[in-house]
Design a protein around this motif. Structure first.
Motif, PDB file in Angstrom:
ATOM      1  N   GLY A  13       0.860  -1.310  -0.065  1.00 29.64           N
ATOM      2  CA  GLY A  13      -0.001   0.259   0.028  1.00 29.64           C
ATOM      3  C   GLY A  13       0.749   1.176   0.069  1.00 29.64           C
ATOM      4  O   GLY A  13       0.441   2.454   0.457  1.00 29.64           O
ATOM      5  N   LYS A  16       3.287   1.475  -4.983  1.00 30.89           N
ATOM      6  CA  LYS A  16       3.841   0.703  -6.364  1.00 30.89           C
ATOM      7  C   LYS A  16       3.038   0.871  -7.267  1.00 30.89           C
ATOM      8  O   LYS A  16       3.564   0.928  -8.531  1.00 30.89           O
ATOM      9  CB  LYS A  16       4.092  -0.768  -6.005  1.00 30.89           C
ATOM     10  CG  LYS A  16       5.161  -1.030  -4.812  1.00 30.89           C
ATOM     11  CD  LYS A  16       5.315  -2.666  -4.394  1.00 30.89           C
ATOM     12  CE  LYS A  16       3.977  -3.103  -3.819  1.00 30.89           C
ATOM     13  NZ  LYS A  16       3.419  -2.589  -2.560  1.00 30.89           N
ATOM     14  N   THR A  17       1.687   0.561  -7.426  1.00 31.62           N
ATOM     15  CA  THR A  17       0.964   0.441  -8.571  1.00 31.62           C
ATOM     16  C   THR A  17       0.695   1.928  -9.353  1.00 31.62           C
ATOM     17  O   THR A  17       0.770   2.205 -10.160  1.00 31.62           O
ATOM     18  CB  THR A  17      -0.295  -0.037  -8.176  1.00 31.62           C
ATOM     19  OG1 THR A  17      -0.188  -1.592  -7.693  1.00 31.62           O
ATOM     20  CG2 THR A  17      -1.137  -0.523  -9.577  1.00 31.62           C
ATOM     21  N   THR A  18       0.326   2.694  -8.456  1.00 30.18           N
ATOM     22  CA  THR A  18       0.253   3.997  -8.652  1.00 30.18           C
ATOM     23  C   THR A  18       1.788   4.622  -9.707  1.00 30.18           C
ATOM     24  O   THR A  18       1.554   5.107 -10.650  1.00 30.18           O
ATOM     25  CB  THR A  18       0.118   5.017  -7.595  1.00 30.18           C
ATOM     26  OG1 THR A  18      -0.902   4.675  -6.901  1.00 30.18           O
ATOM     27  CG2 THR A  18       0.015   6.439  -7.920  1.00 30.18           C
ATOM     28  N   ARG A 180       4.000   9.538  -1.189  1.00 29.52           N
ATOM     29  CA  ARG A 180       2.939  10.112  -0.052  1.00 29.52           C
ATOM     30  C   ARG A 180       3.675  11.101   0.859  1.00 29.52           C
ATOM     31  O   ARG A 180       3.515  10.972   2.341  1.00 29.52           O
ATOM     32  CB  ARG A 180       2.333   8.961   0.863  1.00 29.52           C
ATOM     33  CG  ARG A 180       2.056   7.990  -0.204  1.00 29.52           C
ATOM     34  CD  ARG A 180       0.971   7.208   0.106  1.00 29.52           C
ATOM     35  NE  ARG A 180      -0.585   7.786   0.480  1.00 29.52           N
ATOM     36  CZ  ARG A 180      -1.504   7.431   0.919  1.00 29.52           C
ATOM     37  NH1 ARG A 180      -1.607   6.085   0.874  1.00 29.52           N
ATOM     38  NH2 ARG A 180      -2.536   8.097   1.106  1.00 29.52           N
ATOM     39  N   SER A 212      -1.084  13.785  -2.229  1.00 28.06           N
ATOM     40  CA  SER A 212      -1.815  14.649  -3.053  1.00 28.06           C
ATOM     41  C   SER A 212      -3.058  13.844  -3.390  1.00 28.06           C
ATOM     42  O   SER A 212      -3.531  12.807  -3.817  1.00 28.06           O
ATOM     43  CB  SER A 212      -0.948  14.659  -4.547  1.00 28.06           C
ATOM     44  OG  SER A 212      -1.916  15.419  -5.339  1.00 28.06           O
TER      45      SER A 212
END
Ligand SMILES: Nc1ncnc2c1ncn2[C@@H]1O[C@H](COP(=O)(O)OP(=O)(O)OP(=O)(O)O)[C@@H](O)[C@H]1O
Ligand SMILES: [Mg+2]
Lengths: 269, 250
Positions: A13, A16-18, A180, A212
């Motif tokens: 969480g 990584k995917t972002t 983040r 953001s």
């Protein structure tokens, strides 16, 4: 020569995917033929963030098992002709990925693509191991908090010892991506600062992505946040992609912005 | 040139050298003979410090054993040791054990002049581990390891039989072990255990003491205590003074 980049972290969480979606899209927009491979078998988030979930027919596991070929399976992105997605299976578990299968598929992708971005699952178990094993470069995604940094440190240890390059006595190129990041909370001592994290992990800093609203908004719309070039996170990701390509860019969004009235009225966020 | 003439030419070149040497060796000193207990207690010890025991040569001492032992009993014992990757190389005991040693294909070392002391296993252990410690000078053979990459959380580096030099950061959650000294030219944030085979002369040198634990020959201090030292986050060297660790500025 095709480059395999793994986006990994250890802890779940953290973004990584972002990051995989942003970096993959950024590379494609700059003219490189790019595929993003979702290694998170069983969860499948990448296609949602990329907004192509309704076009998934076959997946990574199908290709490994020989049920489908890459042509049938790769999903072409709507926004860029250079960008493709290899989705993960939603129904299978991590054991469906085999080292031989993964290597074969990656080798085949290498023939057509400039960049292969591997979105790793969380943890340090099999799925994460397979995602990083064949990588040439690693983007280690870390949040500015102790447990995330510790997990990244662990992952760096694995990259330096348990990857294909490491086993051949070579080095994987390591990049730190701090995501983040919230300057206000850093100032209040609730979060580690950039220099704290750099000091602990001692690898080059690829970028700092601020915490953001734009990220959530983008993922709800199925548009990688890097496409939102008005947003702070989008710009920070764009800078990171430039640095990945070797360009020297100053780091932004590290300081707490004291917003003036004009900025508030016409402000960037 | 034929093989024969080559041989002739090299006739007087020594192909080996005889050297005197002293080795530190772990001794498994048996007190009672009970296979079940032995297997269980050994397993516990190994679990506490798995890497410490990998391929470690050991001497099985029978001189303190109160129960009789026969060839079958010994075979079973040796098998248990090997299961835990200890490598029994010799028996220690009186002349009456010679036949037994021969039957097991092992050397018999007489009980005698060895200097011996109880030390703790590498990680701080609740129960002490009997280990012989050779004289300090001899217990520091050359060799050792040089590490130039960061030692990360979850990684362990052991310099068997020598010093360990790390020219990079050592992360929290990483562990350094050495039979000799440990040098860290970078922040030391993990654990450092020098003299793990019982060498009380071993020392730890580091540029920046932020360790989770430091230990010399089994005597240790944890971060909670180290933080109270005036040298926390400074360059220090750590040595053993009697039974406690002495930390001084470098
Ligand atoms: N810079 C950011 N600002 C705000 N929210 C963020 C940011 N980056 C990621 N997030 C949010 O954090 C959550 C996790 O992000 P993401 O799915 O990318 O993480 P992940 O590391 O891939 O997770 P997993 O380990 O489950 O695969 C998402 O809800 C995402 O919107
Ligand atoms: Mg993910």
């Amino acid at each position: 020569m095709a480059k395999i980049i793994v986006v990994t972290s250890g802890k779940g969480g953290v973004g990584k995917t972002t990051t995989s979606a942003a970096i993959g899209t950024g590379l494609a927009l700059r003219g490189y033929k790019t595929v993003i491979v979702d290694f998170d078998v069983g969860l499948r988030n990448l296609d949602l963030i990329m907004g192509c979930e309704r076009r998934v027919v076959y997946d990574f596991v199908n290709v490994i098992n020989g049920d489908s070929n890459l042509n049938q399976t790769l999903i072409k992105d709507k926004r860029s002709d250079n960008l493709f997605i290899l989705p993960a299976s939603q129904t299978r578990d991590k054991d469906a990925l085999t080292p031989e299968g993964v290597e074969r598929v990656l080798n085949e992708l290498k023939e057509t693509f400039d960049y292969i971005v591997c979105d790793s699952p969380a943890g340090i178990e099999k799925g994460a191991h397979l995602a990083m094993y064949f990588a040439d470069e690693a983007v280690v995604v870390t949040n500015p908090e102790v447990s995330s940094v510790r997990d990244s440190d662990r992952m760096l240890g694995l990259l330096a010892s348990k990857s294909k390059h490491a086993e051949a006595g070579e080095k994987i190129k390591e990049h730190l991506l701090l995501t983040r990041y919230n300057p206000e909370r850093v100032e209040n001592g609730e979060m580690l600062s950039v220099s704290d994290v750099e000091d602990i992990l001692s690898i080059p800093l690829l970028g700092v992505i601020p915490e953001s609203q734009a990220v959530l908004k983008a993922s709800n719309q199925g548009v990688p946040v890097i496409m939102d070039d008005k947003s702070d996170a989008g710009q920070a990701y764009a800078d990171a992609v430039e640095r990945l390509l070797g360009k020297d860019m100053p780091h932004r969004f590290l300081e707490l912005q004291k917003k003036g009235l004009l900025q508030r009225l016409f402000g960037g966020r | 040139m034929t093989a024969d003439t080559t041989l002739d030419l090299l006739d007087n070149d020594p192909v080996f050298h005889l050297k005197g040497g002293m080795l530190t060796m772990t001794v498994v000193e048996l007190v009672r003979l009970s296979h079940d207990h032995f297997a269980r207690q050994l397993a516990e010890k190994v679990e506490q410090a798995p890497n410490f025991f990998v391929d470690t040569p050991v001497v099985i001492a029978l001189d303190k054993l109160t129960d009789p032992i026969n060839a079958a009993g010994l075979t079973k014992l040796l098998a248990t040791c090997r299961e835990h990757s200890l490598q029994p190389v010799a028996l220690r005991g009186g002349e009456d054990f010679r036949a037994l040693a021969q039957s097991a294909g092992m050397v018999l070392i007489p009980v005698g002049r060895q200097r011996e002391k109880i030390i703790e296993a590498p990680a701080p252990q609740p129960t002490p581990e009997p280990v012989t410690s050779a004289p300090p000078a001899a217990a520091m053979p050359s060799g050792g390891r040089l590490i130039t990459e960061p030692v990360r959380s979850g990684q362990q580096v052991y310099a068997r039989g020598g010093d360990l030099i790390v020219m990079a950061p050592v992360s929290a959650g990483a562990e350094l072990l050495a039979d000799g000294h440990i040098h860290v030219y970078g922040p030391l944030r993990g654990r450092a255990l020098a003299g793990v085979q019982g060498n009380t002369e071993a020392r730890i040198f580091c540029q920046n003491l932020e360790a989770e634990l430091v230990s010399i020959a089994g005597q240790y201090k944890v971060a909670e205590d180290l933080r109270k030292e005036q040298h926390w986050k400074q360059a220090v060297h750590i040595s053993l003074a009697g039974d406690s660790l002495k930390i001084s500025a470098l």
